[in-house]
Design a protein around this motif. Structure first.
Motif, PDB file in Angstrom:
ATOM      1  N   SER A  49       0.801  -1.128  -0.109  1.00 63.79           N
ATOM      2  CA  SER A  49      -0.018   0.132  -0.119  1.00 63.79           C
ATOM      3  C   SER A  49       0.989   1.475   0.126  1.00 63.79           C
ATOM      4  CB  SER A  49      -0.953  -0.017   1.177  1.00 63.79           C
ATOM      5  OG  SER A  49      -0.193  -0.017   2.483  1.00 63.79           O
ATOM      6  N   VAL A  50       2.121   1.142   0.174  1.00 66.00           N
ATOM      7  CA  VAL A  50       2.894   2.273   0.379  1.00 66.00           C
ATOM      8  C   VAL A  50       3.552   2.671  -1.118  1.00 66.00           C
ATOM      9  CG1 VAL A  50       5.148   3.225   1.353  1.00 66.00           C
ATOM     10  CG2 VAL A  50       3.671   1.550   2.779  1.00 66.00           C
ATOM     11  N   GLU A  51       3.471   3.940  -1.321  1.00 75.17           N
ATOM     12  CA  GLU A  51       4.061   4.651  -2.554  1.00 75.17           C
ATOM     13  C   GLU A  51       4.883   5.977  -2.043  1.00 75.17           C
ATOM     14  OE1 GLU A  51       1.395   5.115  -5.913  1.00 75.17           O
ATOM     15  OE2 GLU A  51       0.115   3.002  -5.210  1.00 75.17           O
ATOM     16  N   MET A  52       5.979   6.253  -2.508  1.00 79.92           N
ATOM     17  CA  MET A  52       6.638   7.501  -2.386  1.00 79.92           C
ATOM     18  C   MET A  52       7.475   7.956  -3.488  1.00 79.92           C
ATOM     19  SD  MET A  52       8.330   5.868   1.255  1.00 79.92           S
ATOM     20  CE  MET A  52       7.565   5.992   2.724  1.00 79.92           C
ATOM     21  N   ASP A  53       7.052   9.342  -3.554  1.00 79.73           N
ATOM     22  CA  ASP A  53       7.927   9.848  -4.609  1.00 79.73           C
ATOM     23  C   ASP A  53       8.637  11.315  -4.005  1.00 79.73           C
ATOM     24  OD1 ASP A  53       9.046  11.295  -6.659  1.00 79.73           O
ATOM     25  OD2 ASP A  53       7.044  11.872  -7.491  1.00 79.73           O
ATOM     26  N   VAL A  54       9.811  10.618  -3.296  1.00 77.66           N
ATOM     27  CA  VAL A  54      10.536  11.404  -2.435  1.00 77.66           C
ATOM     28  C   VAL A  54      11.353  12.670  -2.906  1.00 77.66           C
ATOM     29  CG1 VAL A  54      11.955  11.429  -0.178  1.00 77.66           C
ATOM     30  CG2 VAL A  54      10.527   9.556  -0.755  1.00 77.66           C
ATOM     31  N   GLN A  71      -8.245  -0.655   8.744  1.00 79.85           N
ATOM     32  CA  GLN A  71      -7.130  -0.156   8.126  1.00 79.85           C
ATOM     33  C   GLN A  71      -7.855   1.153   7.646  1.00 79.85           C
ATOM     34  OE1 GLN A  71      -6.572  -2.316   4.442  1.00 79.85           O
ATOM     35  NE2 GLN A  71      -5.959  -4.085   5.402  1.00 79.85           N
ATOM     36  N   PHE A  72      -6.831   2.351   7.633  1.00 76.83           N
ATOM     37  CA  PHE A  72      -7.214   3.789   7.346  1.00 76.83           C
ATOM     38  C   PHE A  72      -6.003   4.236   6.347  1.00 76.83           C
ATOM     39  CE2 PHE A  72      -4.957   3.862  11.121  1.00 76.83           C
ATOM     40  CZ  PHE A  72      -3.959   5.134  11.140  1.00 76.83           C
ATOM     41  N   PRO A  73      -6.553   4.816   5.340  1.00 80.93           N
ATOM     42  CA  PRO A  73      -5.573   5.313   4.152  1.00 80.93           C
ATOM     43  C   PRO A  73      -5.024   6.849   4.697  1.00 80.93           C
ATOM     44  CG  PRO A  73      -7.827   5.571   3.401  1.00 80.93           C
ATOM     45  CD  PRO A  73      -8.079   4.757   4.765  1.00 80.93           C
ATOM     46  N   LEU A  74      -3.998   6.768   4.440  1.00 74.89           N
ATOM     47  CA  LEU A  74      -3.057   8.218   4.538  1.00 74.89           C
ATOM     48  C   LEU A  74      -2.653   8.714   3.172  1.00 74.89           C
ATOM     49  CD1 LEU A  74      -1.186   7.545   7.590  1.00 74.89           C
ATOM     50  CD2 LEU A  74      -3.418   8.749   7.639  1.00 74.89           C
ATOM     51  N   THR A  75      -2.577   9.959   3.018  1.00 73.16           N
ATOM     52  CA  THR A  75      -2.065  10.528   1.799  1.00 73.16           C
ATOM     53  C   THR A  75      -1.253  11.971   2.046  1.00 73.16           C
ATOM     54  OG1 THR A  75      -3.864  11.757   1.293  1.00 73.16           O
ATOM     55  CG2 THR A  75      -3.781   9.543   0.271  1.00 73.16           C
ATOM     56  N   GLY A  76      -0.294  12.301   1.100  1.00 78.00           N
ATOM     57  CA  GLY A  76       0.217  13.514   1.585  1.00 78.00           C
ATOM     58  C   GLY A  76       1.545  13.820   0.569  1.00 78.00           C
ATOM     59  N   SER A  77       1.991  14.800   0.976  1.00 75.07           N
ATOM     60  CA  SER A  77       3.157  15.214  -0.159  1.00 75.07           C
ATOM     61  C   SER A  77       4.248  15.508   0.733  1.00 75.07           C
ATOM     62  CB  SER A  77       2.869  16.425  -1.015  1.00 75.07           C
ATOM     63  OG  SER A  77       2.393  17.263  -0.084  1.00 75.07           O
ATOM     64  N   TYR A  78       5.708  15.326   0.011  1.00 75.82           N
ATOM     65  CA  TYR A  78       6.967  15.953   0.719  1.00 75.82           C
ATOM     66  C   TYR A  78       7.161  17.329   0.407  1.00 75.82           C
ATOM     67  CZ  TYR A  78       7.429  10.906   0.905  1.00 75.82           C
ATOM     68  OH  TYR A  78       7.401   9.588   1.290  1.00 75.82           O
ATOM     69  N   LEU A  79       7.285  17.909   1.641  1.00 74.54           N
ATOM     70  CA  LEU A  79       7.442  19.563   1.430  1.00 74.54           C
ATOM     71  C   LEU A  79       8.949  20.131   1.495  1.00 74.54           C
ATOM     72  CD1 LEU A  79       4.580  20.360   4.348  1.00 74.54           C
ATOM     73  CD2 LEU A  79       4.278  20.245   1.854  1.00 74.54           C
ATOM     74  N   LEU A  87      13.523  15.885   6.358  1.00 76.16           N
ATOM     75  CA  LEU A  87      12.447  15.422   5.791  1.00 76.16           C
ATOM     76  C   LEU A  87      11.099  16.173   6.319  1.00 76.16           C
ATOM     77  CD1 LEU A  87      11.416  13.627   3.292  1.00 76.16           C
ATOM     78  CD2 LEU A  87      11.270  11.629   5.091  1.00 76.16           C
ATOM     79  N   VAL A  88      10.622  16.949   5.600  1.00 78.74           N
ATOM     80  CA  VAL A  88       9.036  17.555   6.066  1.00 78.74           C
ATOM     81  C   VAL A  88       8.038  16.844   5.203  1.00 78.74           C
ATOM     82  CG1 VAL A  88       7.910  19.616   6.379  1.00 78.74           C
ATOM     83  CG2 VAL A  88      10.411  19.697   6.578  1.00 78.74           C
ATOM     84  N   ILE A  89       7.359  16.169   5.941  1.00 80.12           N
ATOM     85  CA  ILE A  89       6.029  15.519   5.439  1.00 80.12           C
ATOM     86  C   ILE A  89       4.848  16.005   5.440  1.00 80.12           C
ATOM     87  CG2 ILE A  89       4.992  13.230   5.500  1.00 80.12           C
ATOM     88  CD1 ILE A  89       7.486  12.175   6.761  1.00 80.12           C
ATOM     89  N   GLY A  90       4.135  16.410   4.400  1.00 79.93           N
ATOM     90  CA  GLY A  90       2.922  16.939   4.549  1.00 79.93           C
ATOM     91  C   GLY A  90       1.893  15.882   4.623  1.00 79.93           C
ATOM     92  N   MET A  91       1.052  16.002   5.613  1.00 85.68           N
ATOM     93  CA  MET A  91      -0.032  14.876   5.616  1.00 85.68           C
ATOM     94  C   MET A  91      -1.417  15.504   5.460  1.00 85.68           C
ATOM     95  SD  MET A  91       1.213  12.832   8.824  1.00 85.68           S
ATOM     96  CE  MET A  91       1.876  14.539   9.816  1.00 85.68           C
ATOM     97  N   ASP A  92      -2.089  14.878   4.516  1.00 81.01           N
ATOM     98  CA  ASP A  92      -3.627  15.277   4.311  1.00 81.01           C
ATOM     99  C   ASP A  92      -4.596  15.043   5.386  1.00 81.01           C
ATOM    100  OD1 ASP A  92      -2.674  16.332   1.817  1.00 81.01           O
ATOM    101  OD2 ASP A  92      -3.366  14.144   0.817  1.00 81.01           O
ATOM    102  N   VAL A  93      -5.252  16.208   5.907  1.00 78.93           N
ATOM    103  CA  VAL A  93      -6.243  16.140   6.872  1.00 78.93           C
ATOM    104  C   VAL A  93      -7.582  16.536   6.379  1.00 78.93           C
ATOM    105  CG1 VAL A  93      -6.900  16.858   9.061  1.00 78.93           C
ATOM    106  CG2 VAL A  93      -4.475  16.675   8.727  1.00 78.93           C
TER     107      VAL A  93
END
Length: 152
Positions: A49-54, A71-79, A87-93
């Motif tokens: 389930s893990v996908e990363m475009d670092v 199970q709960f999905p998380l999404t976001g982007s790398y800031l 590493l600054v990780i943006g997490m969608d809320v």
């Protein structure tokens, strides 16, 4: 191999900071956070389930599995991305226009050890407490993973 328990601070602006010293070089800690296969092993994500475009602006997603099997999905982007250092990780809320940002800072130390600092500012005391608890659990799992021990 063990990690030294660091300090935890929380302030009135609903932020927290966690400090640990890990028995692994910074490059190994970085790979654990930025390689989908490794992250899934220690972070409690569903296999595949893990996908990363670092890279700055790159997207990530993972489906986390709770101890009771939920199970709960998380999404976001790398800031911000500074390999082996920051590493600054943006997490969608849901319901919030801006992502929640979690900052990881790595400091290579003598003896192939790495200091890690995790910081996050939240919008309420409840969100901060939940995020801090989750980050503490992540650091405990990461410590076990880097030491080669099972993470459950």
């Amino acid at each position: 191999m063990s990690a030294e328990q660091g300090t935890t601070t929380a302030t009135e602006d609903f932020s927290y900071t966690l400090n640990r010293t890990l028995d692994a070089p910074a490059a190994a800690v970085w790979r654990a956070w930025t390689t989908p296969e490794q992250y899934a092993q220690w972070a409690g994500a569903a296999a595949g389930s893990v996908e990363m475009d670092v890279r700055p602006g790159g997207l990530w997603k993972a489906t986390m599995v709770t101890p009771d099997g939920g199970q709960f999905p998380l999404t976001g982007s790398y800031l911000e991305v500074a390999e082996n250092r920051r590493l600054v990780i943006g997490m969608d809320v849901p319901g919030r226009p801006e992502p929640a940002a979690m900052t990881l800072e790595l400091d290579e130390q003598e003896g192939h050890r790495t200091g890690i600092v995790v910081r996050q500012t939240c919008v309420s005391v409840e969100e901060r407490d939940m995020a801090e608890q989750g980050s503490t659990m992540l650091l405990e799992s990461l410590t076990a993973f880097l030491a080669g021990r099972p993470t459950d």
